[in-house]
Scaffold this motif. Sequence first.
Motif, PDB file in Angstrom:
ATOM      1  N   PRO A  39       0.927  -1.188  -0.072  1.00 37.08           N
ATOM      2  CA  PRO A  39       0.017   0.108   0.094  1.00 37.08           C
ATOM      3  C   PRO A  39       0.973   1.355  -0.031  1.00 37.08           C
ATOM      4  O   PRO A  39       1.939   1.251   0.631  1.00 37.08           O
ATOM      5  CB  PRO A  39      -0.803  -0.154   1.429  1.00 37.08           C
ATOM      6  N   THR A  40       0.501   2.284  -0.929  1.00 39.54           N
ATOM      7  CA  THR A  40       1.242   3.337  -0.837  1.00 39.54           C
ATOM      8  C   THR A  40       0.393   4.485  -0.568  1.00 39.54           C
ATOM      9  O   THR A  40      -0.827   4.803  -0.759  1.00 39.54           O
ATOM     10  CB  THR A  40       1.891   3.410  -2.620  1.00 39.54           C
ATOM     11  N   ALA A  41       1.350   5.747  -0.163  1.00 39.98           N
ATOM     12  CA  ALA A  41       0.672   7.000   0.008  1.00 39.98           C
ATOM     13  C   ALA A  41       0.969   7.620  -1.327  1.00 39.98           C
ATOM     14  O   ALA A  41       1.997   7.756  -2.008  1.00 39.98           O
ATOM     15  CB  ALA A  41       1.487   7.940   0.990  1.00 39.98           C
ATOM     16  N   ASN A  42      -0.180   8.228  -1.999  1.00 37.66           N
ATOM     17  CA  ASN A  42       0.024   8.912  -3.310  1.00 37.66           C
ATOM     18  C   ASN A  42       0.063  10.164  -3.382  1.00 37.66           C
ATOM     19  O   ASN A  42      -1.050  10.901  -2.796  1.00 37.66           O
ATOM     20  CB  ASN A  42      -1.307   8.469  -4.074  1.00 37.66           C
ATOM     21  N   ILE A  43       0.985  10.977  -3.762  1.00 34.01           N
ATOM     22  CA  ILE A  43       1.041  12.416  -3.866  1.00 34.01           C
ATOM     23  C   ILE A  43       1.145  12.832  -5.288  1.00 34.01           C
ATOM     24  O   ILE A  43       2.060  12.452  -6.017  1.00 34.01           O
ATOM     25  CB  ILE A  43       2.184  13.037  -3.265  1.00 34.01           C
ATOM     26  N   PRO A  44       0.268  13.589  -6.058  1.00 30.44           N
ATOM     27  CA  PRO A  44       0.429  14.078  -7.451  1.00 30.44           C
ATOM     28  C   PRO A  44       1.645  14.849  -7.417  1.00 30.44           C
ATOM     29  O   PRO A  44       2.110  15.674  -6.758  1.00 30.44           O
ATOM     30  CB  PRO A  44      -0.806  14.983  -7.665  1.00 30.44           C
ATOM     31  N   MET A  45       2.279  14.616  -8.959  1.00 27.17           N
ATOM     32  CA  MET A  45       3.583  15.547  -8.890  1.00 27.17           C
ATOM     33  C   MET A  45       3.469  16.681 -10.045  1.00 27.17           C
ATOM     34  O   MET A  45       2.654  16.301 -11.177  1.00 27.17           O
ATOM     35  CB  MET A  45       4.678  14.405  -9.300  1.00 27.17           C
ATOM     36  N   ALA A  46       4.034  17.395 -10.615  1.00 28.35           N
ATOM     37  CA  ALA A  46       4.336  18.140 -11.592  1.00 28.35           C
ATOM     38  C   ALA A  46       5.997  18.049 -12.189  1.00 28.35           C
ATOM     39  O   ALA A  46       6.630  17.979 -11.427  1.00 28.35           O
ATOM     40  CB  ALA A  46       4.293  19.503 -11.071  1.00 28.35           C
ATOM     41  N   ALA A  47       5.799  18.107 -13.631  1.00 32.52           N
ATOM     42  CA  ALA A  47       7.042  17.917 -14.287  1.00 32.52           C
ATOM     43  C   ALA A  47       7.533  19.279 -14.211  1.00 32.52           C
ATOM     44  O   ALA A  47       7.179  20.103 -15.083  1.00 32.52           O
ATOM     45  CB  ALA A  47       6.711  17.432 -15.749  1.00 32.52           C
ATOM     46  N   ASP A  48       8.462  19.511 -13.522  1.00 32.43           N
ATOM     47  CA  ASP A  48       8.894  20.948 -12.990  1.00 32.43           C
ATOM     48  C   ASP A  48      10.577  20.948 -13.644  1.00 32.43           C
ATOM     49  O   ASP A  48      11.107  21.890 -13.118  1.00 32.43           O
ATOM     50  CB  ASP A  48       8.839  21.216 -11.602  1.00 32.43           C
ATOM     51  N   GLY A  49      10.847  20.218 -14.464  1.00 28.78           N
ATOM     52  CA  GLY A  49      12.024  20.099 -14.983  1.00 28.78           C
ATOM     53  C   GLY A  49      13.270  19.366 -14.330  1.00 28.78           C
ATOM     54  O   GLY A  49      14.348  19.407 -14.561  1.00 28.78           O
ATOM     55  N   VAL A  50      13.008  18.888 -13.296  1.00 28.30           N
ATOM     56  CA  VAL A  50      13.717  18.005 -12.376  1.00 28.30           C
ATOM     57  C   VAL A  50      13.538  16.457 -12.729  1.00 28.30           C
ATOM     58  O   VAL A  50      12.350  16.219 -12.360  1.00 28.30           O
ATOM     59  CB  VAL A  50      13.525  18.191 -10.812  1.00 28.30           C
ATOM     60  N   ASP A  51      14.335  15.785 -13.128  1.00 28.03           N
ATOM     61  CA  ASP A  51      13.841  14.487 -13.388  1.00 28.03           C
ATOM     62  C   ASP A  51      14.096  13.586 -12.118  1.00 28.03           C
ATOM     63  O   ASP A  51      15.195  13.122 -11.639  1.00 28.03           O
ATOM     64  CB  ASP A  51      15.055  13.877 -14.408  1.00 28.03           C
ATOM     65  N   LEU A  52      12.783  13.211 -11.614  1.00 25.35           N
ATOM     66  CA  LEU A  52      12.982  12.570 -10.113  1.00 25.35           C
ATOM     67  C   LEU A  52      12.377  10.954 -10.518  1.00 25.35           C
ATOM     68  O   LEU A  52      11.971  10.325  -9.787  1.00 25.35           O
ATOM     69  CB  LEU A  52      11.974  13.030  -9.348  1.00 25.35           C
ATOM     70  N   GLU A  53      12.206  10.596 -12.008  1.00 26.01           N
ATOM     71  CA  GLU A  53      11.200   9.458 -12.129  1.00 26.01           C
ATOM     72  C   GLU A  53      12.223   8.123 -11.881  1.00 26.01           C
ATOM     73  O   GLU A  53      13.407   8.198 -12.263  1.00 26.01           O
ATOM     74  CB  GLU A  53      10.913   9.178 -13.668  1.00 26.01           C
TER      75      GLU A  53
END
Length: 145
Positions: A39-53
């Motif tokens: 089970p995960t805690a889900n937080i929407p992200m914005a693609a803001d130029g930082v590659d965190l994938e």
Amino acid sequence: MSSLRVSQVHTVDAAAGRHFLVVGEVEHGNAWGRVLGFPTANIPMAADGVDLEGVWAGSVTFTAEGVSQHYVSAVSVGTRPTYYADGILLLEAFLLDFTGDLYGRTLTVALHERIRGQVAYTGSEALIAQLRVDVEQVRSWAADH
């Protein structure tokens, strides 16, 4: 997910090296993590130029009943390619050894070390096997830090 409240990303230069902090509110997801046993805690992200994938060894901090709580976490940032093709960027944090409800809470998620990139798996069994490996890598990372 209901309303889309996008998180904030901060870059931190800590003594141990550069890492990222994501601050956001936990929203309801599609419950795939729970179905898969993670089970995960889900937080929407914005693609803001930082590659965190990718999948990260991380930690999650939040306040419950006036007390700061801290959990080592396996964190995925990506578009969930195994099940969805919607392109929505989402942070999913699996808090190791946590039970409870985090919906609506504001979490601070520290992304410390990228474990691997994002991968589309051919099915649930392959994904579950990889999630088990990821969690063990996070536990090993935590034991060393």
